[in-house]
Design an enzyme around this catalytic site. Structure first.
Site, short mmCIF file in Angstrom:
data_model
loop_
_atom_site.label_atom_id
_atom_site.label_comp_id
_atom_site.label_asym_id
_atom_site.label_seq_id
_atom_site.Cartn_x
_atom_site.Cartn_y
_atom_site.Cartn_z
N ASP A 55 0.48 -2.94 7.93
CA ASP A 55 0.13 -1.92 7.50
C ASP A 55 -1.81 -2.05 8.12
O ASP A 55 -2.70 -3.41 7.86
CB ASP A 55 0.16 -1.31 5.94
CG ASP A 55 0.32 -2.67 4.86
OD1 ASP A 55 -0.42 -3.77 5.28
OD2 ASP A 55 0.96 -2.60 4.69
N ASP A 99 3.90 -1.37 -8.65
CA ASP A 99 5.14 0.50 -8.82
C ASP A 99 6.78 0.16 -7.05
O ASP A 99 6.83 1.22 -7.02
CB ASP A 99 4.46 1.79 -7.91
CG ASP A 99 3.36 1.04 -6.68
OD1 ASP A 99 3.94 0.41 -5.74
OD2 ASP A 99 3.60 2.00 -5.85
N HIS A 156 6.04 -0.68 -4.20
CA HIS A 156 6.24 -0.54 -2.60
C HIS A 156 6.51 -1.86 -1.73
O HIS A 156 6.08 -2.81 -1.99
CB HIS A 156 5.13 0.04 -2.34
CG HIS A 156 3.62 -0.70 -2.53
ND1 HIS A 156 2.96 -0.43 -2.53
CD2 HIS A 156 3.31 -2.30 -2.10
CE1 HIS A 156 1.73 -0.92 -3.18
NE2 HIS A 156 2.54 -2.47 -3.04
N GLU A 211 4.70 3.76 -0.35
CA GLU A 211 4.74 4.06 -1.58
C GLU A 211 5.94 4.58 -2.68
O GLU A 211 7.10 5.12 -1.51
CB GLU A 211 3.62 4.79 -2.16
CG GLU A 211 1.91 4.47 -2.26
CD GLU A 211 1.76 2.86 -2.62
OE1 GLU A 211 2.49 2.27 -3.09
OE2 GLU A 211 0.99 3.01 -2.90
C1 F6R Z 1 0.17 -6.07 2.34
C2 F6R Z 1 1.53 -4.90 1.88
C3 F6R Z 1 1.83 -4.56 0.14
C4 F6R Z 1 1.16 -6.03 -0.35
C5 F6R Z 1 1.41 -5.74 -2.21
C6 F6R Z 1 1.10 -6.53 -2.60
O1 F6R Z 1 0.41 -6.02 3.61
O2 F6R Z 1 2.12 -4.66 2.76
O3 F6R Z 1 2.83 -4.27 -0.45
O4 F6R Z 1 2.41 -6.82 0.09
O5 F6R Z 1 1.27 -4.23 -2.49
O6 F6R Z 1 -0.08 -6.44 -3.06
P1 F6R Z 1 -0.31 -8.71 -3.36
O7 F6R Z 1 0.23 -9.63 -2.86
O8 F6R Z 1 -1.23 -8.35 -3.26
O9 F6R Z 1 0.26 -8.17 -4.60
#
Ligand code: F6R
Length: 260
Positions: free
Chosen positions: A67, A136, A138, A143
């Protein structure tokens, strides 16, 4: 789903790094799906160490990131382009032309997303997708309520995700509202999914993803439908799992040939 509980994030990251490095050494043109965020940082550090000290070469590797924020240029310090350069790509020998990250500045977003999917397909598909999980539930930036069949597209971040990611920006008001993300369906097409989760604040999402019903309200729960999904968590992130003892027993008694 294989759930591996480790005492801490270092031990968990070491296992993840071994899985990734083995794929790179064994496959001629491996395709890696990569994530950003705090979770994979120790894995990237370990891969850089393996590159420097153990001759692990990324010369034949193709990468696709999950992403990117809409509106950020690749050199914006909070962009995922900049994150990947800082934490991995600048330190290894992956060819620039083998790196794919969604273009947050694409003028024609639907056209860009279609081409991203085509590029993944024409590279032979993703062998191993590295994933973190949002508080959440995701994966990527899919989301809650994201279609479990979704493909790469624009999404709107939840208030919770914008809050969670505010520390990478100069305050929450600067966190973009939109992103381009691989879809849940895109992620499920990978031949292997490797989800990492560390810390108490991930415990609820991990429990819902691994032991709850498969639901679009917890996009990570779609991994239950994947034939080869490995979830590696530290003790705190495992604290909501009802069957943590069982998963630990299974891992401790794996036959040697199945060990990572
Ligand atoms: C990042 C992504 C997100 C993160 C998730 C956890 O490329 O796709 O799904 O993996 O938000 O973020 P952290 O690792 O910062 O807790």
């Amino acid at each position: 789903m294989e759930i591996i509980v480790q005492p801490d994030s270092q031990a968990a990251s070491r296992i993840a790094s071994r899985i990734i490095s083995r794929l790179i050494r064994e496959k001629t043109r491996p395709v890696l799906g990569l994530a950003t965020g705090n979770t994979p940082l120790q894995v990237y550090k370990e891969l850089v160490r393996m590159h420097r000290e153990e001759g692990l070469s990324f010369a034949g590797v193709t990468t696709f990131n999950l992403d990117e924020y809409v509106g950020l240029s690749p050199d914006h310090p909070s962009s995922f382009h900049a994150f990947m350069a800082r934490n991995l790509f600048h330190h290894i020998d992956v060819p620039r032309e083998s790196i794919h990250i969604p273009d947050g500045q694409a003028k024609d977003i639907p056209g860009f997303c279609r081409r991203y999917e085509e590029d993944i397909r024409s590279s032979g598909g993703i062998d191993l997708q590295v994933l973190g999980i949002g508080t959440d539930g995701h994966i990527g930036f899919n989301e809650p309520s994201s279609s479990l069949a979704s493909r790469t597209r624009i999404k709107t971040l939840t208030a919770q995700t914008r809050r969670d990611n505010a520390s990478s920006f100069d305050g929450e008001e600067h966190v973009p509202y939109h992103c381009i993300t691989m879809g849940v369906g895109t992620i499920l097409d990978s031949r292997m999914c490797l989800l990492l989760a560390f810390g108490k604040k991930k415990a609820r999402a991990v429990a819902a993803a691994c032991e709850g019903p498969v639901t679009a309200m917890v996009p990570a729960s779609a991994l239950q439908m994947h034939p080869r999904a490995v979830v590696i968590v530290d003790g705190e992130a495992s604290s909501g799992l009802e069957r943590a003892d069982y998963y630990q027993w299974v891992y401790a008694h794996k036959p040697d040939w199945q060990k990572y």
